[in-house]
Every structure is written in structure tokens, then in C-alpha cells.
Scaffold this motif. Structure first.
Motif, PDB file in Angstrom:
ATOM      1  N   GLU A   1       0.979  -1.274  -0.075  1.00 12.02           N
ATOM      2  CA  GLU A   1      -0.126  -0.047  -0.080  1.00 12.02           C
ATOM      3  C   GLU A   1       0.799   1.046  -0.227  1.00 12.02           C
ATOM      4  N   SER A   2       0.474   2.181  -0.797  1.00  9.50           N
ATOM      5  CA  SER A   2       1.199   3.593  -0.783  1.00  9.50           C
ATOM      6  C   SER A   2       0.316   4.610  -0.122  1.00  9.50           C
ATOM      7  N   LEU A   3       0.881   5.326   0.587  1.00  9.03           N
ATOM      8  CA  LEU A   3       0.327   6.560   1.031  1.00  9.03           C
ATOM      9  C   LEU A   3       0.361   7.673   0.154  1.00  9.03           C
ATOM     10  N   LEU A   4      -0.960   8.320  -0.019  1.00 14.21           N
ATOM     11  CA  LEU A   4      -1.149   9.215  -1.004  1.00 14.21           C
ATOM     12  C   LEU A   4      -0.947  10.648  -0.132  1.00 14.21           C
ATOM     13  N   LEU A   5      -0.127  11.371  -0.422  1.00 13.30           N
ATOM     14  CA  LEU A   5       0.340  12.607   0.139  1.00 13.30           C
ATOM     15  C   LEU A   5      -0.459  13.867  -0.593  1.00 13.30           C
ATOM     16  N   ASN A   6      -1.353  14.494   0.415  1.00  8.92           N
ATOM     17  CA  ASN A   6      -2.015  15.624  -0.193  1.00  8.92           C
ATOM     18  C   ASN A   6      -1.193  17.269  -0.216  1.00  8.92           C
ATOM     19  N   ILE A   7      -0.759  17.527  -1.456  1.00  8.13           N
ATOM     20  CA  ILE A   7       0.017  18.505  -1.617  1.00  8.13           C
ATOM     21  C   ILE A   7      -0.617  19.963  -1.718  1.00  8.13           C
ATOM     22  N   GLY A   8      -2.090  19.775  -1.690  1.00  6.75           N
ATOM     23  CA  GLY A   8      -2.893  21.054  -1.686  1.00  6.75           C
ATOM     24  C   GLY A   8      -3.820  20.997  -2.867  1.00  6.75           C
ATOM     25  N   TYR A   9      -5.100  21.561  -2.676  1.00  8.61           N
ATOM     26  CA  TYR A   9      -6.031  21.848  -3.898  1.00  8.61           C
ATOM     27  C   TYR A   9      -6.262  20.675  -4.721  1.00  8.61           C
ATOM     28  N   GLY A  10      -6.410  19.533  -3.992  1.00  6.38           N
ATOM     29  CA  GLY A  10      -6.576  18.432  -4.688  1.00  6.38           C
ATOM     30  C   GLY A  10      -5.538  17.442  -5.309  1.00  6.38           C
ATOM     31  N   ASN A  11      -4.494  17.967  -4.968  1.00  9.23           N
ATOM     32  CA  ASN A  11      -3.452  17.178  -5.883  1.00  9.23           C
ATOM     33  C   ASN A  11      -2.786  16.033  -4.822  1.00  9.23           C
TER      34      ASN A  11
ATOM     35  N   SER B   1       5.812   7.632  -0.737  1.00  6.89           N
ATOM     36  CA  SER B   1       6.854   6.889  -0.689  1.00  6.89           C
ATOM     37  C   SER B   1       7.972   7.300  -1.765  1.00  6.89           C
ATOM     38  N   ARG B   2       7.565   8.014  -2.759  1.00 10.07           N
ATOM     39  CA  ARG B   2       8.384   8.620  -3.919  1.00 10.07           C
ATOM     40  C   ARG B   2       8.988   9.989  -3.381  1.00 10.07           C
ATOM     41  N   VAL B   3       8.880  10.442  -2.446  1.00  8.90           N
ATOM     42  CA  VAL B   3       9.069  11.840  -2.030  1.00  8.90           C
ATOM     43  C   VAL B   3      10.496  11.518  -1.539  1.00  8.90           C
ATOM     44  N   VAL B   4      11.498  12.360  -1.999  1.00  6.51           N
ATOM     45  CA  VAL B   4      12.907  12.515  -1.476  1.00  6.51           C
ATOM     46  C   VAL B   4      13.129  13.577  -0.566  1.00  6.51           C
TER      47      VAL B   4
ATOM     48  N   SER C   1      11.976   9.693  -8.917  1.00  4.45           N
ATOM     49  CA  SER C   1      12.091   9.721 -10.264  1.00  4.45           C
ATOM     50  C   SER C   1      12.756  10.879 -11.114  1.00  4.45           C
ATOM     51  N   ASP C   2      13.055  11.742 -10.186  1.00  2.00           N
ATOM     52  CA  ASP C   2      13.673  13.144 -10.581  1.00  2.00           C
ATOM     53  C   ASP C   2      12.879  13.896 -11.046  1.00  2.00           C
TER      54      ASP C   2
ATOM     55  N   ALA D   1       5.407  18.202   5.283  1.00  2.00           N
ATOM     56  CA  ALA D   1       6.081  17.224   6.193  1.00  2.00           C
ATOM     57  C   ALA D   1       5.271  16.442   7.001  1.00  2.00           C
ATOM     58  N   SER D   2       4.614  17.412   7.700  1.00  2.55           N
ATOM     59  CA  SER D   2       3.816  16.863   8.674  1.00  2.55           C
ATOM     60  C   SER D   2       2.321  15.831   8.432  1.00  2.55           C
ATOM     61  N   ARG D   3       2.294  15.972   7.066  1.00  4.67           N
ATOM     62  CA  ARG D   3       1.306  15.107   6.382  1.00  4.67           C
ATOM     63  C   ARG D   3       1.743  13.607   6.098  1.00  4.67           C
ATOM     64  N   LEU D   4       3.161  13.720   5.960  1.00 11.08           N
ATOM     65  CA  LEU D   4       4.020  12.433   5.670  1.00 11.08           C
ATOM     66  C   LEU D   4       4.020  11.700   7.014  1.00 11.08           C
ATOM     67  N   GLN D   5       3.744  12.040   8.330  1.00  8.42           N
ATOM     68  CA  GLN D   5       4.088  11.598   9.388  1.00  8.42           C
ATOM     69  C   GLN D   5       2.752  10.469   9.476  1.00  8.42           C
ATOM     70  N   PRO D   6       3.165   9.402  10.150  1.00  5.58           N
ATOM     71  CA  PRO D   6       1.900   8.471  10.442  1.00  5.58           C
ATOM     72  C   PRO D   6       0.867   9.388  11.244  1.00  5.58           C
ATOM     73  N   GLY D   7      -0.400   9.088  11.110  1.00  3.05           N
ATOM     74  CA  GLY D   7      -1.616   9.763  11.486  1.00  3.05           C
ATOM     75  C   GLY D   7      -1.212  11.445  11.176  1.00  3.05           C
ATOM     76  N   GLY D   8      -0.798  11.790  10.060  1.00  3.04           N
ATOM     77  CA  GLY D   8      -0.926  13.001   9.718  1.00  3.04           C
ATOM     78  C   GLY D   8      -2.065  13.283   9.196  1.00  3.04           C
ATOM     79  N   GLU D   9      -2.641  14.906   9.411  1.00  5.22           N
ATOM     80  CA  GLU D   9      -3.783  15.503   9.218  1.00  5.22           C
ATOM     81  C   GLU D   9      -4.508  15.045   7.991  1.00  5.22           C
ATOM     82  N   ALA D  10      -3.636  15.061   6.904  1.00  5.67           N
ATOM     83  CA  ALA D  10      -4.502  14.876   5.578  1.00  5.67           C
ATOM     84  C   ALA D  10      -3.882  13.636   4.861  1.00  5.67           C
TER      85      ALA D  10
END
Length: 87
Positions: A3-13, A18-21, A61-62, A75-84
């Protein structure tokens, strides 16, 4: 299948967490160069929805992704239990 965590980066994106460096501020000259070079290579994704860029996300993937959300918030959203988190 993992399973991959989808990270909300704002405005529905969303980005696969796991791909974030790195998540960096766009203010410095090296980050401006990084952004320009990614654009020239066709690896720039603008997810700001026309708003001011507040963070730059570097993926394994550069690809360089621009977001209108502060780096600390993402960054806080990447943590387990992050708000989004969206699974």
C-alpha cells in the motif's frame, strides 16, 4: 501488493508519499535553478493551481513538483497519523 500513502500537496493534488525524497523551500538560488532545469527537461509538475510556490517536492524519479503549501505542513502530512492522509 504494497500500500502506498497518498500525500495531499494541496488543492486536490496528491503524490505517492514513498516517492518523495525531499521537500524544500523555493527561496534560494539553487532551488530556482533546480526548478528551471526540471522545466527544461520536462520533469516539472506545477501543482500550485496558480498560487505562489511555497514548497518544492523532489521525487525519486527526478520529477520536481511545485506546491502552494508550506514545506512544514507537507512534512507533517507524511508522518503516520498526519492530518491529510489518504490511503
Amino acid at each position: 501488493m504494497s500500500e502506498s500513502l497518498l500525500l495531499n500537496i494541496g488543492y486536490g493534488n496528491l503524490v505517492v508519499g514513498s516517492r518523495v525524497v525531499a521537500i524544500v523551500s523555493p527561496a534560494s538560488a539553487p532551488m530556482k535553478r533546480l526548478r528551471e532545469e526540471a522545466s527544461n527537461r520536462g520533469k516539472l509538475v506545477d501543482a500550485t493551481q496558480g498560487r505562489r510556490t511555497r514548497s518544492i517536492i523532489v521525487t525519486d524519479s527526478d520529477h520536481i513538483i511545485l506546491s502552494a503549501i508550506n514545506p512544514e505542513t507537507i512534512a507533517s502530512r507524511l508522518q503516520p497519523g498526519g492530518e491529510a492522509e489518504i490511503d
